[in-house]
Design an enzyme around this catalytic site. Structure first.
Site, PDB file in Angstrom:
ATOM      1  N   ASP A 174       0.811  -1.211   0.000  1.00  0.00           N
ATOM      2  CA  ASP A 174       0.000   0.000   0.000  1.00  0.00           C
ATOM      3  C   ASP A 174       0.851   1.270   0.000  1.00  0.00           C
ATOM      4  O   ASP A 174       1.858   1.338   0.694  1.00  0.00           O
ATOM      5  CB  ASP A 174      -0.892  -0.033   1.253  1.00  0.00           C
ATOM      6  CG  ASP A 174      -2.006   0.991   1.197  1.00  0.00           C
ATOM      7  OD1 ASP A 174      -2.762   0.986   0.215  1.00  0.00           O
ATOM      8  OD2 ASP A 174      -2.122   1.805   2.141  1.00  0.00           O
TER       9      ASP A 174
ATOM     10  N   GLU B 115       1.821  -0.509  -4.942  1.00  0.00           N
ATOM     11  CA  GLU B 115       0.724   0.363  -5.364  1.00  0.00           C
ATOM     12  C   GLU B 115       1.328   1.694  -5.803  1.00  0.00           C
ATOM     13  O   GLU B 115       1.698   2.523  -4.978  1.00  0.00           O
ATOM     14  CB  GLU B 115      -0.266   0.605  -4.221  1.00  0.00           C
ATOM     15  CG  GLU B 115      -1.520   1.316  -4.739  1.00  0.00           C
ATOM     16  CD  GLU B 115      -2.223   2.204  -3.717  1.00  0.00           C
ATOM     17  OE1 GLU B 115      -3.335   2.676  -4.015  1.00  0.00           O
ATOM     18  OE2 GLU B 115      -1.659   2.469  -2.650  1.00  0.00           O
TER      19      GLU B 115
ATOM     20  N   ASP C 228     -10.594   1.242  -4.989  1.00  0.00           N
ATOM     21  CA  ASP C 228     -10.387   2.693  -4.913  1.00  0.00           C
ATOM     22  C   ASP C 228     -11.019   3.444  -6.077  1.00  0.00           C
ATOM     23  O   ASP C 228     -10.863   4.668  -6.171  1.00  0.00           O
ATOM     24  CB  ASP C 228      -8.880   3.004  -4.919  1.00  0.00           C
ATOM     25  CG  ASP C 228      -8.211   2.699  -3.593  1.00  0.00           C
ATOM     26  OD1 ASP C 228      -8.917   2.640  -2.569  1.00  0.00           O
ATOM     27  OD2 ASP C 228      -6.970   2.525  -3.577  1.00  0.00           O
TER      28      ASP C 228
HETATM   29  C1  ARE Z   1     -11.714   7.463   3.137  1.00  0.00           C
HETATM   30  C2  ARE Z   1     -13.069   7.560   2.490  1.00  0.00           C
HETATM   31  C3  ARE Z   1     -12.990   8.278   1.161  1.00  0.00           C
HETATM   32  C4  ARE Z   1     -12.357   9.642   1.351  1.00  0.00           C
HETATM   33  C5  ARE Z   1     -11.023   9.492   2.072  1.00  0.00           C
HETATM   34  C6  ARE Z   1     -10.448  10.861   2.358  1.00  0.00           C
HETATM   35  O1  ARE Z   1     -13.591   6.249   2.285  1.00  0.00           O
HETATM   36  O2  ARE Z   1     -14.261   8.414   0.566  1.00  0.00           O
HETATM   37  O3  ARE Z   1     -12.105  10.227   0.092  1.00  0.00           O
HETATM   38  O4  ARE Z   1     -11.200   8.736   3.294  1.00  0.00           O
HETATM   39  O5  ARE Z   1      -9.883  10.958   3.600  1.00  0.00           O
HETATM   40  C7  ARE Z   1      -8.146   3.608   2.838  1.00  0.00           C
HETATM   41  C8  ARE Z   1      -9.592   3.261   2.578  1.00  0.00           C
HETATM   42  C9  ARE Z   1     -10.318   4.457   2.031  1.00  0.00           C
HETATM   43  C10 ARE Z   1     -10.169   5.632   2.954  1.00  0.00           C
HETATM   44  C11 ARE Z   1      -8.679   5.919   3.158  1.00  0.00           C
HETATM   45  C12 ARE Z   1      -8.445   7.029   4.181  1.00  0.00           C
HETATM   46  O6  ARE Z   1      -9.649   2.186   1.665  1.00  0.00           O
HETATM   47  O7  ARE Z   1     -11.703   4.145   1.902  1.00  0.00           O
HETATM   48  O8  ARE Z   1     -10.813   6.739   2.329  1.00  0.00           O
HETATM   49  O9  ARE Z   1      -8.047   4.733   3.670  1.00  0.00           O
HETATM   50  O10 ARE Z   1      -9.012   6.684   5.384  1.00  0.00           O
HETATM   51  C13 ARE Z   1      -4.009   7.913  -3.554  1.00  0.00           C
HETATM   52  C14 ARE Z   1      -2.821   7.168  -2.964  1.00  0.00           C
HETATM   53  C15 ARE Z   1      -3.092   5.690  -2.908  1.00  0.00           C
HETATM   54  C16 ARE Z   1      -4.373   5.397  -2.141  1.00  0.00           C
HETATM   55  C17 ARE Z   1      -5.498   6.184  -2.798  1.00  0.00           C
HETATM   56  C18 ARE Z   1      -6.803   6.008  -2.027  1.00  0.00           C
HETATM   57  O11 ARE Z   1      -1.659   7.431  -3.774  1.00  0.00           O
HETATM   58  O12 ARE Z   1      -2.015   5.058  -2.253  1.00  0.00           O
HETATM   59  O13 ARE Z   1      -5.183   7.580  -2.825  1.00  0.00           O
HETATM   60  N1  ARE Z   1      -4.693   3.947  -2.101  1.00  0.00           N
HETATM   61  C19 ARE Z   1      -4.399   3.089  -0.948  1.00  0.00           C
HETATM   62  C20 ARE Z   1      -5.453   1.993  -0.769  1.00  0.00           C
HETATM   63  C21 ARE Z   1      -6.711   2.631  -0.246  1.00  0.00           C
HETATM   64  C22 ARE Z   1      -6.438   3.067   1.175  1.00  0.00           C
HETATM   65  C23 ARE Z   1      -5.159   3.789   1.310  1.00  0.00           C
HETATM   66  C24 ARE Z   1      -4.236   3.826   0.304  1.00  0.00           C
HETATM   67  C25 ARE Z   1      -4.775   4.252   2.646  1.00  0.00           C
HETATM   68  O14 ARE Z   1      -5.626   1.288  -1.945  1.00  0.00           O
HETATM   69  O15 ARE Z   1      -7.823   1.792  -0.260  1.00  0.00           O
HETATM   70  O16 ARE Z   1      -7.526   3.924   1.617  1.00  0.00           O
HETATM   71  O17 ARE Z   1      -4.256   3.121   3.314  1.00  0.00           O
HETATM   72  C26 ARE Z   1      -4.883   9.649  -8.379  1.00  0.00           C
HETATM   73  C27 ARE Z   1      -3.502   9.759  -7.768  1.00  0.00           C
HETATM   74  C28 ARE Z   1      -3.274   8.669  -6.765  1.00  0.00           C
HETATM   75  C29 ARE Z   1      -4.452   8.570  -5.824  1.00  0.00           C
HETATM   76  C30 ARE Z   1      -5.693   8.246  -6.658  1.00  0.00           C
HETATM   77  C31 ARE Z   1      -6.929   7.997  -5.820  1.00  0.00           C
HETATM   78  O18 ARE Z   1      -4.992   9.257  -9.664  1.00  0.00           O
HETATM   79  O19 ARE Z   1      -2.477   9.663  -8.745  1.00  0.00           O
HETATM   80  O20 ARE Z   1      -2.096   8.950  -6.020  1.00  0.00           O
HETATM   81  O21 ARE Z   1      -4.183   7.524  -4.902  1.00  0.00           O
HETATM   82  O22 ARE Z   1      -5.931   9.291  -7.546  1.00  0.00           O
HETATM   83  O23 ARE Z   1      -7.254   9.102  -5.068  1.00  0.00           O
END
Ligand code: ARE
Ligand code: CA
Length: 572
Positions: free
Chosen positions: A322, A351, A418
């Site tokens: 992650d 990721e 996501d």
């Molecule tokens: C929660 C809510 C969301 C809200 C968010 C804001 O559910 O609706 O928008 O909070 O605070 C995990 C949970 C999510 C949770 C989040 C925070 O699964 O539900 O969201 O925690 O509590 C970027 C990162 C990438 C990340 C995504 C989500 O670079 O690493 O954002 N993905 C991982 C996992 C997620 C996880 C986390 C990280 C945190 O896969 O599931 O979220 O551990 C672009 C950018 C990317 C960006 C992407 C999506 O294209 O280039 O960098 O990814 O958009 O936003």
């Protein structure tokens, strides 16, 4: 000749070994500019002038450039080389020194030695497999006794904080469904103890969340999966922890005197562990997820041990990491070494949503979740923002951004937990099916987000995390059968993963290509089409989707309905 566009350096993704005696070279030139490119090469210690030549092949073109490639065999493993290019008006030579009109004698490109330790080898098992992503709370509830309090009814609309009671036992119960579908790898989003439904806010890296099961159930899941030849990948969240993690709680309690204070970046004491946090977090101010300082030696050791532990203890087959792009490269180098020391064919997926070359040099990850590829696919199949030419250029550019030995493992996804679901983003079911046809006939490791195969819908997080529809009445049977067929195709032709890929035809929204000797024609338009294509094979072919067969001949005449495809296999 457009010299400014010509580019090569002895580094990734332009020069790399693909075998103990094989060196692959890539030369970039302006699109449609040069007529041929050849490479002269020889042993670095041989007499100057003794280099021999071989032609390069134009492998791919993106919007601005053509990419010429060649794989050289070198007995000595030490290569000296330079290029000879012609556009029919002029001939030039290209070496490390730059361009010259005469054949260069010195200042040649050098690949000093193919060291066995530098060879990249992804696990052999990835070829031909299809991965399946599971969000455990929403896949299947196999044990009502462990349901968290306040669970919603299966089928209700999820909110950010809803629980539904899905668990590991539920996944075990459905392994036959997955095996029957043909799935070869399952990837579970986090399962370690945490207060949320998604479990990305880890409280304890060493225990399974009680709502999902326990260590023994995980062990059973892994062995039952292995019995069906299904690999298991877990999600490792090492960029941040959850606020309940013991080390963070210690800092909250003891402030600056906590031995764990340097595991975090706390701006001032005491810690404000709530809204408006005074410490670094995941994203901007997600206070439940304190950012971990992975360069701290004790923390680093702690986390890498977690990585080792689950591979050793329950025999998982790899990690999906992650927020991998926000952790230092050195951490990942060590992580890779230590995990691979226990299980050499473990698969490590980072990721990274953007250009990921820095992590795919062979010393860190085997793969990434290929979101840039997904964007290209959506632009063509869902959003209609690019035509077939534009699409072909986009995916070509993405292939050329990595060394070819990375291609088989790249996790090509149409959606994830996501993102909105592919069916919801496509205005038409037939388009989502075409995207699946493309995904499953393209080089790489395709990943299906649970439920996409039965036509589940869902917008952005949390709507994309609806509960799986097990009632067959609610499933799109036609789509499911298509997925089944496509997954099977990949099993039968594992080299579809590799990347022997050629553009065959581009016209409006019609896109045709050949991968590993299989011809695919996609009509991504709302019109009936009749095409006459140069036949790609000397054999008879059959379209596995329509069962229509095609005879021999120079041309192949093919009719396709709106939003439909043909997958042509040769009959031998
Ligand atoms: C929660 C809510 C969301 C809200 C968010 C804001 O559910 O609706 O928008 O909070 O605070 C995990 C949970 C999510 C949770 C989040 C925070 O699964 O539900 O969201 O925690 O509590 C970027 C990162 C990438 C990340 C995504 C989500 O670079 O690493 O954002 N993905 C991982 C996992 C997620 C996880 C986390 C990280 C945190 O896969 O599931 O979220 O551990 C672009 C950018 C990317 C960006 C992407 C999506 O294209 O280039 O960098 O990814 O958009 O936003
Ligand atoms: Ca349960």
């Amino acid at each position: 000749m457009n010299r400014e566009a010509i580019y090569h350096r002895t580094m990734l993704p332009f020069a790399y070994p693909v075998g103990e005696h094989e060196l692959r070279l890539v030369l970039r030139a302006a699109k449609d500019d040069i007529y041929f490119s050849e490479v002269f090469y020889g042993d670095r210690y041989a007499e100057p002038g003794s280099e021999v030549s071989t032609l390069m092949r134009k492998e791919a073109s993106d919007s601005l450039f053509d990419y010429y490639t060649v794989t050289l065999y070198t007995e000595e493993k030490r290569v000296r080389y330079f290029f000879h290019l012609s556009d029919r008006r002029e001939d030039i030579w290209y070496s490390e020194k730059g361009f010259s009109v005469a054949r260069p004698k010195e200042g040649l490109f050098q690949y000093p030695y193919i060291c066995p330790a530098d060879l990249f080898s992804e696990p052999e098992w990835i070829r031909g497999r299809t991965m399946y992503q599971i969000f455990p709370d929403r896949f299947c509830n196999g044990d009502r006794d462990n349901d968290p309090e306040g669970c919603l009814k299966w089928g209700e609309t999820p909110k950010a904080d809803s629980f539904f009671g899905g668990d590991l036992k539920g996944i075990i119960d459905r392994l036959d469904y997955l095996a029957d579908l043909g799935i070869g790898v399952i990837y579970l989003t986090p399962i370690f103890k945490s207060p949320s439904n998604h479990k990305y806010d880890t409280a304890d890296y060493y225990s399974i969340d009680p709502a999902f099961g326990d260590r023994d159930i995980l062990k059973r899941l892994v062995s039952e999966a292995h019995r069906r030849d299904i690999k298991v990948i877990l999600d490792g969240v090492f960029n941040h922890c959850g606020k309940d993690f013991f080390a963070f709680q210690d800092v909250v309690k003891h402030g600056a005197s906590s031995p764990y204070k340097d595991w975090f970046n706390i701006h001032s004491f005491p810690v404000r562990a709530g809204k408006d946090p005074n410490y670094e977090t995941f994203a901007s101010g997600v206070y439940t997820m304190p950012k971990l300082m992975t360069h701290n030696p004790e923390l680093r050791e702690y986390l890498i041990k977690v990585g080792e532990h689950w591979v050793r203890e329950v025999d998982i087959d790899g990690w999906r990491l992650d927020v991998a792009n926000e952790i230092d490269h050195d951490f990942w180098r060590e992580f890779r070494k230590r995990v691979k020391a226990i299980k050499p064919d473990a698969f490590i997926i980072g990721e990274v949503w953007h250009d990921s070359l820095e992590w795919l040099r062979g010393d860190q990850f085997d793969s990434v979740m290929n979101y840039p590829w997904r964007e290209a696919v959506l632009d063509f199949f869902a959003r209609g923002e690019i035509d077939a030419v534009g699409f072909d250029e986009r995916v070509a550019g993405l292939r050329m951004a990595h060394s070819s030995n990375i291609w088989p493992g790249l996790v090509n996804l149409l959606g994830s937990h996501d993102t909105a679901r592919v069916l919801t983003l496509c205005s038409d079911r037939r388009r989502a099916a075409l995207a699946a046809v493309f995904q499953m006939t393209y080089p790489g490791l395709p990943m299906i987000y649970y439920g996409d195969e039965i036509g589940m819908e869902g917008g952005d997080d949390p709507d994309c995390r609806r509960t799986f529809i097990w009632d067959e009445e609610g499933q799109d049977n036609k789509l499911l059968n298509l997925y089944r067929q496509l997954i099977k195709l990949r099993r039968i032709f594992p080299h579809l993963s590799d990347g022997d890929y050629r553009t065959w035809h581009t016209e409006g929204n019609v896109y045709a290509y050949i991968n590993d000797g299989i011809g695919v024609v996609i009509n991504n338009s709302d019109e009936d089409i009749s095409l006459r294509l140069d036949n790609f094979t000397i054999h008879r072919t059959v379209d596995i989707l329509s069962r229509k067969s095609y005879g021999l001949g120079r041309y192949l005449s093919i009719d396709l309905k709106p939003y439909s495809a043909a997958i042509l296999l040769t009959e031998r």
